[in-house]
Design a protein around this motif. Structure first.
Motif, PDB file in Angstrom:
ATOM      1  N   ASN A  84      33.677   2.483  12.337  1.00  0.00           N
ATOM      2  CA  ASN A  84      33.554   1.490  11.277  1.00  0.00           C
ATOM      3  C   ASN A  84      34.247   2.027  10.025  1.00  0.00           C
ATOM      4  O   ASN A  84      33.680   2.048   8.953  1.00  0.00           O
ATOM      5  N   GLY A  85      35.486   2.497  10.189  1.00  0.00           N
ATOM      6  CA  GLY A  85      36.220   3.148   9.107  1.00  0.00           C
ATOM      7  C   GLY A  85      36.687   2.198   8.027  1.00  0.00           C
ATOM      8  O   GLY A  85      36.438   1.002   8.054  1.00  0.00           O
ATOM      9  N   LYS A  86      37.394   2.776   7.100  1.00  0.00           N
ATOM     10  CA  LYS A  86      37.932   2.026   5.963  1.00  0.00           C
ATOM     11  C   LYS A  86      39.457   2.066   6.029  1.00  0.00           C
ATOM     12  O   LYS A  86      40.108   2.728   5.249  1.00  0.00           O
ATOM     13  N   GLY A  87      40.042   1.390   7.000  1.00  0.00           N
ATOM     14  CA  GLY A  87      41.486   1.297   7.081  1.00  0.00           C
ATOM     15  C   GLY A  87      42.132   2.227   8.088  1.00  0.00           C
ATOM     16  O   GLY A  87      43.315   2.119   8.342  1.00  0.00           O
ATOM     17  N   ASN A  88      41.395   3.167   8.674  1.00  0.00           N
ATOM     18  CA  ASN A  88      41.989   4.055   9.662  1.00  0.00           C
ATOM     19  C   ASN A  88      40.925   4.521  10.645  1.00  0.00           C
ATOM     20  O   ASN A  88      40.866   5.687  10.994  1.00  0.00           O
ATOM     21  N   GLY A  89      40.089   3.624  11.078  1.00  0.00           N
ATOM     22  CA  GLY A  89      38.981   3.990  11.946  1.00  0.00           C
ATOM     23  C   GLY A  89      39.343   4.001  13.413  1.00  0.00           C
ATOM     24  O   GLY A  89      38.718   3.330  14.222  1.00  0.00           O
TER      25      GLY A  89
END
Length: 189
Positions: free
Chosen positions: A62-67
């Motif tokens: 559940n990453g922020k742009g690079n998960g």
């Protein structure tokens, strides 16, 4: 089988090289007793080379742009087992800077963003059930199985769907033989 659960704020598992060996089989009721690795983090598994030999590897990011769920600087080899890569981010399910080779097993990559399965060189699928689904598009984010090189499929079941209809995209060649089920629009550049 045993279960290893790894949860981290950033990289859940990061190493140079990793080989995962799943051991077990089925019990008297038919339930799998293979070992299981459950990975949750902003980025799931990241390393130079990854080899999975059976077992179950389940990654959720559940990453922020690079998960990215499963990410290798070099190669990813999956020899059987069950691999489930799910990202709720604009990321890759299974991504290698070189080659991805799948030799049987059940591989599922579901992402809300870029590509389900992407290799900078070749993607080779030898049997098994490989499902790739991407629900969003971005820069070059049109396919679920994508390769800057070639995509080679020999046997197995490979349903792949993308938002723009491109299930499989390769800048090289797409070669399909002996596939028992293929559901994908194929694009080559």
């Amino acid at each position: 089988g045993a279960t290893l659960a790894v949860t981290n704020a950033y990289y859940a598992i990061e190493a140079c090289n990793l080989a995962i060996y799943g051991q077990g089989g089925t019990d008297a009721t038919g339930k799998s007793t293979e070992g299981q690795i459950r990975v949750t983090g902003l980025i799931g598994i990241r390393m130079n080379n990854l080899t999975i030999n059976g077992g179950q590897v389940i990654t959720t990011t559940n990453g922020k742009g690079n998960g990215n769920c499963i990410w290798a600087w070099e190669n990813i080899i999956i020899n059987g087992g069950k691999v489930d890569a799910t990202s709720n981010d604009k990321a890759y399910g299974i991504y290698a800077h070189r080659d991805i080779t799948i030799n049987g097993g059940e591989v599922k990559a579901t992402v809300n963003g870029l590509f389900g399965i992407r290799a900078e060189r070749d993607v080779t699928i030898n049997d098994g059930q490989v499902t790739a689904t991407s629900s969003s598009a971005g820069i070059m984010a049109h396919s679920d199985i994508f390769s800057h090189g070639n995509v080679n499929i020999s046997g197995g079941q490979v349903p792949a769907t993308g938002r723009d209809g491109s299930g499989i995209r390769a800048y090289g060649n797409v070669t399909i033989s002996g596939c028992t089920f293929l559901k994908a629009e194929i694009n080559t550049k």
